[in-house]
Design a protein around this motif. Structure first.
Motif, short mmCIF file in Angstrom:
data_model
loop_
_atom_site.label_atom_id
_atom_site.label_comp_id
_atom_site.label_asym_id
_atom_site.label_seq_id
_atom_site.Cartn_x
_atom_site.Cartn_y
_atom_site.Cartn_z
N ALA A 63 45.49 43.33 34.03
CA ALA A 63 46.03 43.80 32.74
C ALA A 63 47.45 44.33 32.84
N THR A 64 47.80 44.97 33.98
CA THR A 64 49.08 45.67 34.05
C THR A 64 50.01 45.23 35.18
N GLY A 65 49.47 44.55 36.20
CA GLY A 65 50.28 44.20 37.37
C GLY A 65 50.34 45.29 38.41
N PHE A 66 49.65 46.40 38.19
CA PHE A 66 49.64 47.52 39.15
C PHE A 66 48.54 47.30 40.17
N PRO A 67 48.81 47.53 41.43
CA PRO A 67 50.04 47.98 42.11
C PRO A 67 50.94 46.79 42.49
N ARG A 68 52.15 46.82 42.00
CA ARG A 68 53.08 45.70 42.17
C ARG A 68 53.48 45.44 43.62
N PHE A 69 53.55 46.50 44.43
CA PHE A 69 54.01 46.33 45.81
C PHE A 69 53.10 45.39 46.62
N ALA A 70 51.83 45.24 46.21
CA ALA A 70 50.87 44.43 46.98
C ALA A 70 50.71 43.02 46.41
N THR A 71 51.51 42.68 45.40
CA THR A 71 51.39 41.37 44.75
C THR A 71 52.11 40.30 45.58
N TYR A 72 51.55 39.13 45.60
CA TYR A 72 52.16 38.00 46.31
C TYR A 72 51.94 36.73 45.50
N ALA A 73 52.63 35.68 45.88
CA ALA A 73 52.48 34.38 45.20
C ALA A 73 51.45 33.54 45.97
N PRO A 74 50.29 33.27 45.37
CA PRO A 74 49.27 32.50 46.06
C PRO A 74 49.59 31.00 46.05
N SER A 75 49.03 30.30 47.00
CA SER A 75 49.19 28.85 47.01
C SER A 75 48.15 28.22 46.08
N PRO A 76 48.42 27.03 45.59
CA PRO A 76 47.42 26.34 44.77
C PRO A 76 46.11 26.10 45.53
N VAL A 77 46.21 25.89 46.84
CA VAL A 77 44.99 25.68 47.64
C VAL A 77 44.13 26.96 47.63
N GLN A 78 44.77 28.10 47.79
CA GLN A 78 44.05 29.37 47.75
C GLN A 78 43.34 29.54 46.41
N THR A 79 44.05 29.26 45.34
CA THR A 79 43.46 29.40 44.00
C THR A 79 42.32 28.41 43.81
N ALA A 80 42.47 27.19 44.31
CA ALA A 80 41.39 26.20 44.20
C ALA A 80 40.16 26.65 44.97
N LEU A 138 34.50 37.37 47.47
CA LEU A 138 35.39 36.42 48.14
C LEU A 138 36.24 35.67 47.11
N ALA A 139 35.61 35.26 46.01
CA ALA A 139 36.35 34.59 44.93
C ALA A 139 37.46 35.49 44.41
N GLN A 140 37.14 36.77 44.22
CA GLN A 140 38.14 37.72 43.75
C GLN A 140 39.30 37.82 44.73
N ALA A 141 39.00 37.89 46.03
CA ALA A 141 40.05 37.99 47.04
C ALA A 141 40.98 36.78 47.00
N LEU A 142 40.43 35.62 46.66
CA LEU A 142 41.23 34.41 46.59
C LEU A 142 41.95 34.24 45.25
N LEU A 143 41.34 34.72 44.17
CA LEU A 143 41.90 34.50 42.83
C LEU A 143 42.91 35.56 42.40
N VAL A 144 42.71 36.79 42.84
CA VAL A 144 43.57 37.91 42.39
C VAL A 144 44.70 38.07 43.41
N PRO A 145 45.92 37.69 43.05
CA PRO A 145 47.02 37.67 44.01
C PRO A 145 47.66 39.04 44.27
N ASN A 146 46.82 39.94 44.76
CA ASN A 146 47.27 41.29 45.06
C ASN A 146 46.40 41.79 46.20
N LEU A 147 47.03 42.24 47.28
CA LEU A 147 46.26 42.64 48.46
C LEU A 147 45.32 43.80 48.20
#
Length: 195
Positions: A63-80, A138-147
């Motif tokens: 909803a907010t992007g918080f915490p921004r410092f842990a955000t990264y750009a996932p690969s399409p393979v990761q999202t798939a 596990l799905a959440q860890a792969l879908l949500v691009p934030n550590l």
């Protein structure tokens, strides 16, 4: 559409699917009589920790992007891979609810006229609902691009699982005796042939 946005949308769909599957069983469970329960402060705390990891923390991020410092750009393979895990989690979740039927409860409850469920998905695995939740985390860890938000599900549900599975099995053994011991001897806890 970016892989990050697809992942966030799919995480929301995962939560919505989980709720849609669980809601009718939760409504029916409220009407059933409970003979014995292990609910209490410890169970409430375990459930809140799991809810925080699988719902609140990732929900805030989406909803907010918080915490921004842990955000990264996932690969399409990761999202798939995350989408595949999401589908598997929801299928497992539905199969467990279907097999349990009236025996289902959100917490550690023994219902009046409770029966040991050993058919369907429970034929080879004692805790397939926990398998579904591990797959959901596990799905959440792969879908949500934030550590932080992505891994929160594994930490939150992991806490619930490791603090709850022992007491749950003890309650089942106390209730069903030798029938449960026999069932435990021929089944895996989470993954057939592995664990």
């Amino acid at each position: 559409m970016s892989a990050a946005l697809v992942g966030k949308i799919c995480w929301v769909l995962l939560v919505a699917g989980w709720y849609a599957i669980r809601y009718p069983f939760e409504r029916r469970a409220r009407r059933g009589r409970v003979r014995k329960t292990a609910r209490g402060r410890a169970e409430t705390i375990r459930m809140l920790i799991s809810l925080s990891g699988l719902g609140i923390v990732p929900g805030i991020f989406v909803a907010t992007g918080f915490p921004r410092f842990a955000t990264y750009a996932p690969s399409p393979v990761q999202t798939a891979l995350g989408v595949a895990a999401m589908v598997a989690a929801l299928v497992l979740f539905r199969l467990t609810h279907k097999a349990l039927g009236k025996m289902w409860s959100v917490s550690l409850d023994i219902r009046e006229k409770h029966q040991l469920v050993t058919s369907g998905i429970y034929r080879r695995v004692r805790h397939p609902m926990y398998t579904a939740f591990w797959t959901m985390a596990l799905a959440q860890a792969l879908l949500v691009p934030n550590l932080v938000a992505g891994l929160a599900g594994l930490a939150g549900f992991g806490t619930l699982y490791f603090l709850r599975v022992g007491p749950e099995e003890a309650m089942m053994e106390e209730t069903f005796g030798q029938a449960y011991r026999d069932y435990r001897a021929r089944t895996a806890r989470l993954l057939p042939g592995i664990y």
